[in-house]
Design a protein around this motif. Structure first.
Motif, mmCIF file in Angstrom:
data_model
loop_
_atom_site.group_PDB
_atom_site.id
_atom_site.type_symbol
_atom_site.label_atom_id
_atom_site.label_comp_id
_atom_site.label_asym_id
_atom_site.label_seq_id
_atom_site.Cartn_x
_atom_site.Cartn_y
_atom_site.Cartn_z
ATOM 1 N N VAL A 1 2.705 -12.722 -0.154
ATOM 2 C CA VAL A 1 2.776 -11.793 -1.286
ATOM 3 C C VAL A 1 1.532 -10.910 -1.309
ATOM 4 O O VAL A 1 0.409 -11.403 -1.192
ATOM 5 C CB VAL A 1 2.880 -12.544 -2.632
ATOM 6 C CG1 VAL A 1 3.073 -11.557 -3.778
ATOM 7 C CG2 VAL A 1 4.011 -13.565 -2.628
ATOM 8 N N ALA A 2 1.734 -9.614 -1.475
ATOM 9 C CA ALA A 2 0.623 -8.695 -1.699
ATOM 10 C C ALA A 2 0.898 -7.918 -2.976
ATOM 11 O O ALA A 2 2.046 -7.596 -3.276
ATOM 12 C CB ALA A 2 0.460 -7.739 -0.525
ATOM 13 N N MET A 3 -0.167 -7.664 -3.738
ATOM 14 C CA MET A 3 -0.014 -6.934 -5.006
ATOM 15 C C MET A 3 -1.073 -5.853 -5.133
ATOM 16 O O MET A 3 -2.200 -6.024 -4.664
ATOM 17 C CB MET A 3 -0.176 -7.875 -6.205
ATOM 18 C CG MET A 3 0.901 -8.916 -6.342
ATOM 19 S SD MET A 3 0.745 -9.842 -7.895
ATOM 20 C CE MET A 3 2.038 -11.082 -7.621
ATOM 21 N N ILE A 4 -0.689 -4.785 -5.808
ATOM 22 C CA ILE A 4 -1.648 -3.773 -6.245
ATOM 23 C C ILE A 4 -1.435 -3.583 -7.741
ATOM 24 O O ILE A 4 -0.295 -3.402 -8.190
ATOM 25 C CB ILE A 4 -1.466 -2.438 -5.482
ATOM 26 C CG1 ILE A 4 -1.921 -2.621 -4.026
ATOM 27 C CG2 ILE A 4 -2.241 -1.306 -6.168
ATOM 28 C CD1 ILE A 4 -1.701 -1.417 -3.136
ATOM 29 N N ALA A 5 -2.526 -3.669 -8.502
ATOM 30 C CA ALA A 5 -2.430 -3.559 -9.962
ATOM 31 C C ALA A 5 -3.206 -2.346 -10.450
ATOM 32 O O ALA A 5 -4.322 -2.086 -9.998
ATOM 33 C CB ALA A 5 -2.984 -4.825 -10.613
ATOM 34 N N ALA B 1 0.841 -1.201 0.000
ATOM 35 C CA ALA B 1 0.000 0.000 0.000
ATOM 36 C C ALA B 1 0.876 1.251 0.000
ATOM 37 O O ALA B 1 0.580 2.246 -0.674
ATOM 38 C CB ALA B 1 -0.927 -0.017 1.216
ATOM 39 N N GLU B 2 1.975 1.169 0.732
ATOM 40 C CA GLU B 2 2.903 2.289 0.806
ATOM 41 C C GLU B 2 3.614 2.487 -0.549
ATOM 42 O O GLU B 2 3.748 3.604 -1.047
ATOM 43 C CB GLU B 2 3.921 1.903 1.897
ATOM 44 C CG GLU B 2 4.843 2.951 2.380
ATOM 45 C CD GLU B 2 5.796 2.299 3.403
ATOM 46 O OE1 GLU B 2 5.316 1.755 4.418
ATOM 47 O OE2 GLU B 2 7.011 2.305 3.119
ATOM 48 N N MET B 3 4.037 1.382 -1.156
ATOM 49 C CA MET B 3 4.733 1.464 -2.453
ATOM 50 C C MET B 3 3.860 2.135 -3.504
ATOM 51 O O MET B 3 4.317 2.943 -4.301
ATOM 52 C CB MET B 3 5.060 0.045 -2.974
ATOM 53 C CG MET B 3 6.126 -0.676 -2.225
ATOM 54 S SD MET B 3 6.137 -2.433 -2.727
ATOM 55 C CE MET B 3 6.917 -2.334 -4.340
ATOM 56 N N TRP C 1 2.585 -3.361 -8.303
ATOM 57 C CA TRP C 1 3.508 -3.283 -7.171
ATOM 58 C C TRP C 1 3.375 -4.579 -6.370
ATOM 59 O O TRP C 1 2.257 -5.063 -6.161
ATOM 60 C CB TRP C 1 3.154 -2.111 -6.253
ATOM 61 C CG TRP C 1 3.378 -0.774 -6.880
ATOM 62 C CD1 TRP C 1 4.506 -0.004 -6.783
ATOM 63 C CD2 TRP C 1 2.449 -0.020 -7.672
ATOM 64 N NE1 TRP C 1 4.331 1.169 -7.482
ATOM 65 C CE2 TRP C 1 3.085 1.189 -8.039
ATOM 66 C CE3 TRP C 1 1.142 -0.259 -8.135
ATOM 67 C CZ2 TRP C 1 2.461 2.157 -8.817
ATOM 68 C CZ3 TRP C 1 0.521 0.702 -8.926
ATOM 69 C CH2 TRP C 1 1.176 1.898 -9.253
ATOM 70 N N VAL C 2 4.508 -5.094 -5.950
ATOM 71 C CA VAL C 2 4.492 -6.370 -5.235
ATOM 72 C C VAL C 2 5.345 -6.250 -3.978
ATOM 73 O O VAL C 2 6.486 -5.783 -4.036
ATOM 74 C CB VAL C 2 5.093 -7.512 -6.091
ATOM 75 C CG1 VAL C 2 4.887 -8.854 -5.401
ATOM 76 C CG2 VAL C 2 4.527 -7.530 -7.497
#
Ligand code: FES
Ligand code: FES
Lengths: 153, 711
Positions: B585-589, B557-559, B604-605
């Motif tokens: 692993v967490a991702m935001i697309a 979330a920060e990235m 972002w991963v």
């Protein structure tokens, strides 16, 4: 009837069935194994070689179509573009399984020989028909970029 | 320095050099009971000062050669440039995967199962070199130091390379318990040493199975039944035998084998066969028919895998109940190198060259077909053009076919080459699966009930690993549905076991391929319905003992500078969190709507895989696994037509991700001192739900049937 051509500068002759794809002559007869079989139907690019300087799919090129032609495989590519591409591929550690990479390198080399100052869009477009199941695409883009920049410098 | 065992654990291999076999606590006991442990042999130090690590896990792109070699080099205090890697032979006593009990690669275990043995092997080798130097120089071992491949005794000014001491070290006993470094002492681990086989994979010299040629070798192509379960009724080989280069034709259990001078002739000969198939036992349902049956079964699935609270009561009391059905197709691994293998046999011995993911059972299967003892079968594991699980078959069908073809033709050398079409149509797919979900919300939008019913075909049922099924539940069918990191009250996970004649197999991240999508998109939908932010809503639900899940979600979330799902300019964001194989692993697309299909711009991963052995390789594995998962979510589907034939045969209809569809990927690795966990698979599961969630933010609908795009 025998068919003659040059591969990496050496004269070669084969008595193969004229319909036999260049890929299998290169691999099974000449034992140049860097060129890979991935699909056999011009869908993946693993078999890419240069025929008279143009990147082509060896898997769908019948051997009689290359009579008198000059063929270059991954084992025989040389010149500044080839050196820059191979160096960038090694330094950036593009390969994962590596199986598609001869084809990627052949396509990238032919592309840079034609297109000295490519944009990022040019690179993506040029490489778009070479599949990589390991999805090394981001590193491939970086490596073509680096090779292009090295050549320009 | 550790204490020395009375028995020697070092032996000379070949003509020169030293193989150092560390005595390891996990080694199997010798059958005669006279030896405390059977030694493991991982390190070979040559007089030319090269150090070769025998890597017990196949290198098919995931970086085992570099990773395992780094572990040895670290404890050996070697110079990275002197390190080499090669595949270890098939020998379960020496090269067991302690997490499996046999020699094999899978489940992202290569790193965790090697972490202790490889470091111990390196540390033992170092201790023996030091001891040899101490003897030679007549100085106390404790005064000797080793750094970047140089053994030194400062007071006397003596120095030596490993190569100089190789022969002397062969006469030294191995320490029973070599002292290992603590993470703060690492100089190679975590430092991005160069990938060991990068150059050979950048100039065409890397040797894969397809590149193996033996004297007098015949190429073999096998005609397989057009439907799963069909068999040969009769055949006419005359057309095939007329093809120039074709030498013979034999019936084998899996079909009709054509033997030829080269690959092309074998393929041509096979095309010229005239075969009548017996379809009496064939699977004739279409995949659409199966999907309908699986979907029905999912509604009423009652084999409970995990349960808390009272779901039925919670749903009937809920202010709102939402339901969803998710449909997942069969998937092909579609590795770039089609299945292939070379076998040469005669005089009671066999040699095999192939990409072996389970050498122990591959060796046994080949031995059994050829009537040999397993030790008479030497397996040369080759660099392999991908696998993603495909070369780890519990029934060893591919090497068994190779051995059957060899046996039918008699002593000699044979290369069995599957075409792309054989590979794509050959089954061993990710199982077709349906999830039926229900979720209850209270009037404040809090989740009060969670149902996840899974209908799928077991991978382990009917295989030699069937014993791993507990209470009817194959963990690979539901992994990722259970033990979620969230506190979901009144939750029930249940399954329905389905069966078909289609062979199914683990496909990069196995059950997580579907469970991550179903759970993370459904949760996301419930959060939205409840009026919660998709990141904060998840953080509020994460259990207090799930700190590693929390940390990757917070990091990502920060990235991405997460401010909600709307990123402006027609771009929406989706988030997903999923642990698999003990890696978090967490991702935001960032996704836009490109003419009715998702275009993924940027991902972002954040990943926590414990100690990062080689951050660069971790980044490429995560990006590659993400690309693999995105490819499947976007385009991939194997369908069976009416009557049961597979529709797709090549990359034209089985479309995979291309350059122009690969998003920009940024990976951040959580700093950790925990033991390392695997990285080959965990990057695959979260991408599909991250994109699916973004798509719902764009269009209002989560794609419920994968793939997103009909090819
Ligand atoms: S093998 Fe020629 S394009 Fe795939
Ligand atoms: S590196 Fe594996 S297919 Fe491209």
């Amino acid at each position: 009837m025998s068919i003659s051509f040059t591969v990496n500068g050496a004269e070669r002759t084969t008595d193969a069935d004229p319909a036999k794809p260049l890929l299998w002559v290169i691999r099974d007869e000449l034992r140049l194994t860097g060129t890979k079989y991935g699909c056999g139907v011009a869908q993946c690019g693993s078999c890419t070689v240069m025929i008279d300087g143009v990147a082509q799919r060896a898997c769908v090129t019948p051997i009689d179509a290359v009579a008198g032609a000059d063929i270059t495989t991954i084992e025989g590519i040389e010149g500044p573009e080839a050196e820059a591409v191979k160096a960038a591929w090694t330094e950036l550690e593009v390969a994962q399984c590596g199986y598609c990479q001869s084809g990627q390198i052949m396509t990238a080399t032919a592309f840079l020989q034609e297109t000295p100052n490519p944009t990022d869009e040019d690179i993506t477009f040029a490489m778009d028909n070479n599949l990589c199941r390991c999805a090394t695409y981001a590193r491939i883009r970086e490596a073509v970029r680096r090779a292009a920049d090295t050549l320009e410098a | 320095m550790g204490k020395l065992t009375p028995t020697r654990r070092a032996f000379l291999a070949g003509t020169a050099g030293l193989v150092i076999a560390a005595t390891l606590p996990r080694g199997a006991r010798a059958s005669d009971g006279t030896q405390p442990f059977v030694p493991n042999a991982f390190v070979r130090i040559a007089p030319d000062n090269t150090v070769t690590v025998l890597v017990k896990h196949i290198e098919f792109g995931q970086g085992t050669w570099t990773g395992l070699t780094t572990m040895v080099a670290e404890e050996l205090d070697a110079d990275w440039s002197q390190m080499r890697a090669e595949h270890a032979p098939a020998n379960v006593e020496l090269y067991v995967n302690a997490l499996f009990g046999i020699q094999g690669t899978g489940g992202s275990t290569a790193t965790p199962s090697s972490w202790m043995p490889m470091r111990q092997a390196g540390a033992a080798a170092r201790a023996m070199l030091v001891e040899a130097a101490a003897n030679e120089w007549g100085v106390p071992a404790a005064e000797i130091t080793v750094s970047t491949g140089v053994i030194s005794h400062q007071a006397s000014g003596q120095t030596a390379t490993f190569g100089d001491m190789a022969e002397a070290a062969a006469n030294v006993s191995a320490p029973a318990e070599p002292t290992l470094k603590t993470p703060d002492q690492f100089t190679l681990i975590g430092k991005d040493v160069s990938r060991i086989e990068a150059a050979q994979k950048s100039n065409g010299t890397a040797q894969f199975t397809i590149d193996v040629f033996r004297d007098g070798m015949l190429s073999v192509a096998v005609a397989h039944p057009p439907k799963f379960g069909a068999t040969v009724a009769s055949f006419d080989a005359s057309g095939a035998l007329d093809v120039p280069g074709v030498e013979r034709v034999e019936q084998i259990p899996s079909g009709i084998a054509v033997y030829a001078q080269d690959t092309w002739a074998a393929f041509q000969g096979r095309d010229a066969l005239d075969i009548t198939w017996d379809e009496a036992n064939a699977e004739t349902r279409s995949s659409d028919q199966m999907m309908t049956a699986w979907a029905e079964a999912a509604r009423t699935a009652d084999l409970v895998a995990e349960e808390s609270g009272d779901l039925d009561a919670a749903l009937s009391d809920a202010a709102e109940v939402i339901e969803a059905e998710y449909r997942f197709p069969f998937l092909a691994h579609a590795s770039m190198e089609p299945l292939d293998g070379v076998l040469e046999f005669g005089d009671g011995q066999a040699q095999v060259w192939t990409g072996s993911q389970i050498p122990t059972t591959d060796q046994a299967a080949i031995a059994s077909v050829l009537g040999l003892q397993p030790p008479s079968v030497t397996i040369n594991t080759m660099l392999t053009g991908g696998s993603f699980g495909r070369r780890a078959t519990p029934d060893n069908h591919f090497v068994a076919e190779l051995a059957q073809a060899a046996r039918a033709a008699g002593p000699g050398a044979y290369k069995l080459q599957w075409s792309r079409e054989d590979d794509m149509r050959g089954g061993y797919y990710r199982p077709l699966t349906v999830h039926y979900m229900q979720g209850g919300l209270d009037s404040d939008g809090n989740i009060v009930g969670w149902r996840n019913n899974v209908a799928t075909q077991s991978i382990l049922a009917g295989s030699p690993f069937e014993g791993m099924i507990q209470n009817g539940i194959d963990a690979t069918s539901i992994e990722g549905s259970t033990r979620m990191p969230y506190d979901l009250p009144n939750a029930r996970v249940a399954m329905a076991n389905m069966s078909s004649g289609v062979p199914v197999l683990w496909w990069r991240s196995v059950g997580h391929t579907h469970t991550a999508y179903a759970t993370e998109t459904f949760l996301d939908e419930l959060l939205e319905r409840g009026g919660k932010d998709r990141v904060q809503g998840r953080l509020d639900l994460i259990r207090s003992d799930a700190g590693r899940d929390r940390a990757v979600l917070e990091r990502v979330a920060e990235m991405a500078n997460w401010q909600g799902v709307d990123a402006g300019n027609g771009i929406a964001r989706g988030v997903a969190l999923h642990e698999s194989f003990n890696t978090y692993v967490a991702m935001i697309a960032d996704v836009s709507d490109d003419g009715g299909q998702p275009r993924v711009h940027r991902v972002w991963v954040a990943v926590d895989c414990g100690i990062a052995i080689n951050p660069r390789i971790i980044e490429t594995q995560v990006a590659g696994a993400l690309g693999y998962g995105l490819s499947a979510a976007m385009f991939e589907e194997v369908t069976l037509l009416d009557g049961g034939e597979v529709d797709q045969s090549n990359y034209d209809l089985y479309r995979i991700l291309r350059h122009s569809e690969m998003p920009q990927v940024e990976v951040s690795i959580i700093e950790s001192t925990m033991d390392p966990t695997g990285i080959g698979e965990p990057g695959t599961p979260p991408i599909a739900p991250a994109v699916g969630n973004a798509w719902r933010a764009l269009t209002g609908e989560t794609p419920k049937r994968l793939p997103f795009v009909a090819v």
